[in-house]
Design an enzyme around this catalytic site. Sequence first.
Site, PDB file in Angstrom:
ATOM      1  N   ASP A  46       0.835  -1.207   0.000  1.00 54.35           N
ATOM      2  CA  ASP A  46       0.000   0.000   0.000  1.00 54.35           C
ATOM      3  C   ASP A  46       0.867   1.253   0.000  1.00 54.35           C
ATOM      4  O   ASP A  46       0.538   2.251  -0.655  1.00 54.35           O
ATOM      5  CB  ASP A  46      -0.913   0.002   1.231  1.00 54.35           C
ATOM      6  CG  ASP A  46      -2.006  -1.042   1.135  1.00 54.35           C
ATOM      7  OD1 ASP A  46      -2.177  -1.623   0.048  1.00 54.35           O
ATOM      8  OD2 ASP A  46      -2.678  -1.288   2.152  1.00 54.35           O
ATOM      9  N   GLU A 105       3.860   1.649  -1.278  1.00 52.22           N
ATOM     10  CA  GLU A 105       4.437   1.859  -2.611  1.00 52.22           C
ATOM     11  C   GLU A 105       3.377   2.394  -3.571  1.00 52.22           C
ATOM     12  O   GLU A 105       3.657   3.272  -4.399  1.00 52.22           O
ATOM     13  CB  GLU A 105       5.019   0.544  -3.136  1.00 52.22           C
ATOM     14  CG  GLU A 105       6.276   0.099  -2.390  1.00 52.22           C
ATOM     15  CD  GLU A 105       6.693  -1.313  -2.749  1.00 52.22           C
ATOM     16  OE1 GLU A 105       7.910  -1.543  -2.878  1.00 52.22           O
ATOM     17  OE2 GLU A 105       5.811  -2.189  -2.895  1.00 52.22           O
ATOM     18  N   TYR A 106       2.161   1.856  -3.462  1.00 53.16           N
ATOM     19  CA  TYR A 106       1.070   2.361  -4.304  1.00 53.16           C
ATOM     20  C   TYR A 106       0.789   3.834  -3.991  1.00 53.16           C
ATOM     21  O   TYR A 106       0.638   4.660  -4.901  1.00 53.16           O
ATOM     22  CB  TYR A 106      -0.192   1.530  -4.070  1.00 53.16           C
ATOM     23  CG  TYR A 106      -1.391   2.019  -4.845  1.00 53.16           C
ATOM     24  CD1 TYR A 106      -1.659   1.558  -6.127  1.00 53.16           C
ATOM     25  CD2 TYR A 106      -2.265   2.963  -4.294  1.00 53.16           C
ATOM     26  CE1 TYR A 106      -2.754   2.014  -6.846  1.00 53.16           C
ATOM     27  CE2 TYR A 106      -3.355   3.431  -4.998  1.00 53.16           C
ATOM     28  CZ  TYR A 106      -3.597   2.946  -6.277  1.00 53.16           C
ATOM     29  OH  TYR A 106      -4.684   3.418  -6.984  1.00 53.16           O
ATOM     30  N   SER A 139     -39.234   2.118 -17.598  1.00 53.66           N
ATOM     31  CA  SER A 139     -39.554   1.296 -16.431  1.00 53.66           C
ATOM     32  C   SER A 139     -39.973  -0.085 -16.908  1.00 53.66           C
ATOM     33  O   SER A 139     -40.358  -0.264 -18.071  1.00 53.66           O
ATOM     34  CB  SER A 139     -40.697   1.922 -15.630  1.00 53.66           C
ATOM     35  OG  SER A 139     -40.342   3.201 -15.175  1.00 53.66           O
ATOM     36  N   LEU A 140     -39.907  -1.067 -16.011  1.00 54.53           N
ATOM     37  CA  LEU A 140     -40.317  -2.418 -16.367  1.00 54.53           C
ATOM     38  C   LEU A 140     -41.655  -2.752 -15.732  1.00 54.53           C
ATOM     39  O   LEU A 140     -41.956  -2.314 -14.618  1.00 54.53           O
ATOM     40  CB  LEU A 140     -39.273  -3.435 -15.901  1.00 54.53           C
ATOM     41  CG  LEU A 140     -37.890  -3.358 -16.546  1.00 54.53           C
ATOM     42  CD1 LEU A 140     -36.990  -4.442 -15.977  1.00 54.53           C
ATOM     43  CD2 LEU A 140     -37.971  -3.477 -18.053  1.00 54.53           C
ATOM     44  N   GLU A 146     -31.713 -12.053 -15.171  1.00 57.71           N
ATOM     45  CA  GLU A 146     -30.715 -11.268 -14.453  1.00 57.71           C
ATOM     46  C   GLU A 146     -31.209 -10.978 -13.035  1.00 57.71           C
ATOM     47  O   GLU A 146     -32.394 -10.683 -12.847  1.00 57.71           O
ATOM     48  CB  GLU A 146     -30.471  -9.930 -15.166  1.00 57.71           C
ATOM     49  CG  GLU A 146     -30.154 -10.064 -16.642  1.00 57.71           C
ATOM     50  CD  GLU A 146     -30.211  -8.730 -17.383  1.00 57.71           C
ATOM     51  OE1 GLU A 146     -30.271  -7.675 -16.711  1.00 57.71           O
ATOM     52  OE2 GLU A 146     -30.199  -8.743 -18.632  1.00 57.71           O
ATOM     53  N   LYS A 151     -32.239  -8.781 -10.121  1.00 56.88           N
ATOM     54  CA  LYS A 151     -32.687  -7.389 -10.113  1.00 56.88           C
ATOM     55  C   LYS A 151     -32.021  -6.671  -8.938  1.00 56.88           C
ATOM     56  O   LYS A 151     -32.445  -6.801  -7.796  1.00 56.88           O
ATOM     57  CB  LYS A 151     -34.208  -7.304  -9.999  1.00 56.88           C
ATOM     58  CG  LYS A 151     -34.754  -5.882 -10.122  1.00 56.88           C
ATOM     59  CD  LYS A 151     -36.274  -5.855 -10.066  1.00 56.88           C
ATOM     60  CE  LYS A 151     -36.786  -4.442 -10.226  1.00 56.88           C
ATOM     61  NZ  LYS A 151     -36.310  -3.534  -9.168  1.00 56.88           N
ATOM     62  N   ASP A 159     -30.993  -3.991  -6.275  1.00 51.99           N
ATOM     63  CA  ASP A 159     -31.736  -2.944  -5.574  1.00 51.99           C
ATOM     64  C   ASP A 159     -30.789  -1.767  -5.369  1.00 51.99           C
ATOM     65  O   ASP A 159     -30.199  -1.574  -4.305  1.00 51.99           O
ATOM     66  CB  ASP A 159     -32.248  -3.459  -4.233  1.00 51.99           C
ATOM     67  CG  ASP A 159     -33.273  -2.515  -3.608  1.00 51.99           C
ATOM     68  OD1 ASP A 159     -33.764  -1.625  -4.332  1.00 51.99           O
ATOM     69  OD2 ASP A 159     -33.560  -2.655  -2.414  1.00 51.99           O
ATOM     70  N   GLU A 172     -26.619  -0.480 -12.836  1.00 55.85           N
ATOM     71  CA  GLU A 172     -27.187  -0.249 -11.505  1.00 55.85           C
ATOM     72  C   GLU A 172     -26.054  -0.042 -10.514  1.00 55.85           C
ATOM     73  O   GLU A 172     -25.231  -0.947 -10.294  1.00 55.85           O
ATOM     74  CB  GLU A 172     -28.036  -1.442 -11.078  1.00 55.85           C
ATOM     75  CG  GLU A 172     -28.940  -1.176  -9.900  1.00 55.85           C
ATOM     76  CD  GLU A 172     -30.302  -0.613 -10.320  1.00 55.85           C
ATOM     77  OE1 GLU A 172     -31.151  -0.440  -9.427  1.00 55.85           O
ATOM     78  OE2 GLU A 172     -30.509  -0.346 -11.520  1.00 55.85           O
ATOM     79  N   TYR A 210     -26.195  -3.612 -17.409  1.00 54.82           N
ATOM     80  CA  TYR A 210     -27.241  -4.558 -17.807  1.00 54.82           C
ATOM     81  C   TYR A 210     -27.925  -4.243 -19.132  1.00 54.82           C
ATOM     82  O   TYR A 210     -28.704  -5.053 -19.631  1.00 54.82           O
ATOM     83  CB  TYR A 210     -28.307  -4.655 -16.711  1.00 54.82           C
ATOM     84  CG  TYR A 210     -29.027  -3.347 -16.424  1.00 54.82           C
ATOM     85  CD1 TYR A 210     -30.030  -2.866 -17.262  1.00 54.82           C
ATOM     86  CD2 TYR A 210     -28.712  -2.596 -15.309  1.00 54.82           C
ATOM     87  CE1 TYR A 210     -30.693  -1.677 -16.999  1.00 54.82           C
ATOM     88  CE2 TYR A 210     -29.358  -1.405 -15.028  1.00 54.82           C
ATOM     89  CZ  TYR A 210     -30.346  -0.949 -15.887  1.00 54.82           C
ATOM     90  OH  TYR A 210     -30.987   0.249 -15.628  1.00 54.82           O
ATOM     91  N   LYS A 216     -40.769  -9.649  -9.121  1.00 57.07           N
ATOM     92  CA  LYS A 216     -40.363  -9.216  -7.782  1.00 57.07           C
ATOM     93  C   LYS A 216     -40.471 -10.367  -6.780  1.00 57.07           C
ATOM     94  O   LYS A 216     -41.361 -11.204  -6.857  1.00 57.07           O
ATOM     95  CB  LYS A 216     -41.237  -8.040  -7.321  1.00 57.07           C
ATOM     96  CG  LYS A 216     -41.234  -6.825  -8.262  1.00 57.07           C
ATOM     97  CD  LYS A 216     -39.882  -6.156  -8.312  1.00 57.07           C
ATOM     98  CE  LYS A 216     -39.589  -5.356  -7.069  1.00 57.07           C
ATOM     99  NZ  LYS A 216     -40.426  -4.155  -6.940  1.00 57.07           N
ATOM    100  N   CYS A 266     -24.429   2.218  31.863  1.00 57.78           N
ATOM    101  CA  CYS A 266     -24.313   1.118  30.909  1.00 57.78           C
ATOM    102  C   CYS A 266     -25.139  -0.070  31.390  1.00 57.78           C
ATOM    103  O   CYS A 266     -24.993  -0.502  32.539  1.00 57.78           O
ATOM    104  CB  CYS A 266     -22.851   0.716  30.741  1.00 57.78           C
ATOM    105  SG  CYS A 266     -22.619  -0.752  29.711  1.00 57.78           S
ATOM    106  N   CYS A 304     -22.293  -3.083  32.192  1.00 59.97           N
ATOM    107  CA  CYS A 304     -21.304  -2.968  33.277  1.00 59.97           C
ATOM    108  C   CYS A 304     -21.702  -1.957  34.353  1.00 59.97           C
ATOM    109  O   CYS A 304     -21.043  -1.868  35.391  1.00 59.97           O
ATOM    110  CB  CYS A 304     -19.939  -2.584  32.702  1.00 59.97           C
ATOM    111  SG  CYS A 304     -19.839  -0.898  32.056  1.00 59.97           S
ATOM    112  N   CYS A 312     -21.078   3.688  26.165  1.00 56.88           N
ATOM    113  CA  CYS A 312     -20.390   3.347  27.412  1.00 56.88           C
ATOM    114  C   CYS A 312     -18.907   3.563  27.182  1.00 56.88           C
ATOM    115  O   CYS A 312     -18.359   3.101  26.188  1.00 56.88           O
ATOM    116  CB  CYS A 312     -20.669   1.890  27.782  1.00 56.88           C
ATOM    117  SG  CYS A 312     -19.607   1.269  29.107  1.00 56.88           S
ATOM    118  N   CYS A 336     -15.777  -2.905  30.148  1.00 56.11           N
ATOM    119  CA  CYS A 336     -17.144  -3.350  29.870  1.00 56.11           C
ATOM    120  C   CYS A 336     -17.106  -4.688  29.129  1.00 56.11           C
ATOM    121  O   CYS A 336     -16.494  -4.791  28.068  1.00 56.11           O
ATOM    122  CB  CYS A 336     -17.874  -2.315  29.026  1.00 56.11           C
ATOM    123  SG  CYS A 336     -19.572  -2.785  28.624  1.00 56.11           S
TER     124      CYS A 336
END
Length: 668
Positions: free
Chosen positions: A34, A36-37, A83-84, A117, A119, A121, A177, A229, A317, A411, A414, A429, A434
């Site tokens: 990381d 070096e990147y 829309s479907l 496919e 669906k 969300d 999506e 898609y 659905k 709490c 505890c 807390c 705890c």
Amino acid sequence: MDATAAAHRIKELSQEIEHHNRLYYEKDMPEITDAEYDALFRELQQLETDFPGLALPDSPTRRVGGRALEKFAQVRHSTPMLSLENGFTDKDLTDFDDRVKRFLGLSSSTTVAYVCEPKMDGVAVELVYENGLLAIGSTRGDGVTGEDVTENLKTIRAIPLRLKTAEPPALLTVRGEVYLPLAPFQKFNQEREEAGEPAFANPRNAAAGSLRQLDSKITAKRPLSIFCYAVGLCEGIEFDSQSHFLGSIPKLGLPVNERIRLVNGIEEVLSYYRQMMEERDDLPYEIDGVVVKVDQFALQRELGEKSRSPRWAIAWKFPPRQATTVIEDIVPQVGRTGVITPVAHLRRVEVSGVMVSRATLHNWEEMERKDIRKGDTVVVERAGDVIPAVVKVLTEKRQGNETMLPIPLTCPVCGGEVVRIEGEVAVRCVGLACPAQLLERVKHFASRHGMDIDGLGEKYIEQLLDLKLIEDVADLYTLAEEDFMKFERMGTKLAENLRTAIANSKSRDLSRLIFALGIRHVGEHTAKLLASAFGSLEHLSNATVEELTSVREVGPQVADSIVDFFRNEENREIIAKLSAAGVNPKAEEKRVGGRFTGKTFVFTGALTRFTRDEAKKMAEQEGGHAAGSVSKKTDYVVAGADAGSKLEKARQLGVTVLDEEEFLELMK
């Protein structure tokens, strides 16, 4: 560095960084560390700052976000994003299949090829590539016009800024999506609650909120992804079917869901739907059904559209993840970081095939906003979390005996102090001992960046707790070898090694102990600053807010958190136990009033006499500060071989430049 050399280096760095991005994000096979990147990335950022006209349109730096917008511009889609039609039963799907055949003039016995496919969300978007470059990205909007969220979409690493082909099409419009995977969503919500911000109800809301940030730097911090898609307009590339399109675009770098299937006939569609229903809860992302499309584009064109939905596709659905039940009790629950969350104990109810009996209420402010009370009849939903959430209260069903749960004063686990920091919604807390927090606290304490107790992993810590051998982190230092022999499958040599590792950790640096204590808002870097500024845990524990905020990079929020931590009597007792057990951390060596107090160093290029970390520590021990970039406030730039843009900028600003030998001479 002149413009020609800069242009060459910018192109070289961009290609190298993209190569490492693909290895890291797509193949999970990183070739470099990381650090070096980060060095490559910072060099590219600096060059683009010094030569802004040379920045490439698909530069990897576009992923971190740019200038904040005042508002989103409007974008008209190349073709409408329709829309479907929705289906909810087997009959809805067989009726769809019958309509397709009837409209195409096919016999009822004909088998139609469909693409199925998951669906997603999430949030529908359109990506427009011109000659291979991402030119415009927009939300669906009303289907005809959407919002220009190009800069936000560029921060999503799964979206290629340039198509991965030597001969890109003149135009390619792709729909997809954008979504937030479940694990990052849950972590994101937890972080929001701990920061005093309201949690998102589900991953879709989180994705939508992230994508509509006017400041793309905020979007860049959120781990959004995308599945493509559908295709819109295209020039210079052709697809004859949905399956052809979905099978081709991954070669261009555009991600496609791996669970998409080409099937023959509606019976195979029904089978696919049931399979996805079974797999739904095991997926790393949220889906709410399946989408079924006629595969051949020629047949899609023949079927056409009706009003605002195509005749060639349907969204089937899943059953709703909601149910109505009664809150029988509300119980405060302590999380691993000390945050106390009100949890509703429900009358058991089935939600999309799973019996649930609990639901998170997130925090007291959210509970008050929704007016949720013990005894209420509520709608609960399973969406994006293991524990369901209460969507709304059916107030019309109240009987008058419903009660609110007050914010706890102590709490519930505890009995220790509870705090609610001004401006935050989280109640927490702060007790270090705890039990509800102890497993995670001990793991953090023993971690590599903490006290680095080699071999003391989670399975051993769990056994220490189960056997009641420790009640806080200080008890680790009182363990004897025979205590470890009580573990399952524990040998004498391993027990001895664990005991030795614990004993060796007693002399770790002060900064490690400060970090290991798990003080809220205090990470490794801040712990080093505090260790350097105060020199001992005793001085730090008695520091005032004013003294703390006088330390570079320590603000009021961090200072308040530190003061609150050390004000807690239980925490002070544990620190006293650590000291009594011989935990005597070494303070960061730094001369008070050192010769470089107030001086800023920048180290660049390939250093051969020492590493950059060693050089930074040398400067800091004399009161200096090591920065990552050159500015007018920089006092010295120490340059090794191939120093590049930082050296050039230092010369432009008149900053003193040293080679390694001169730096070592300065140290004498």
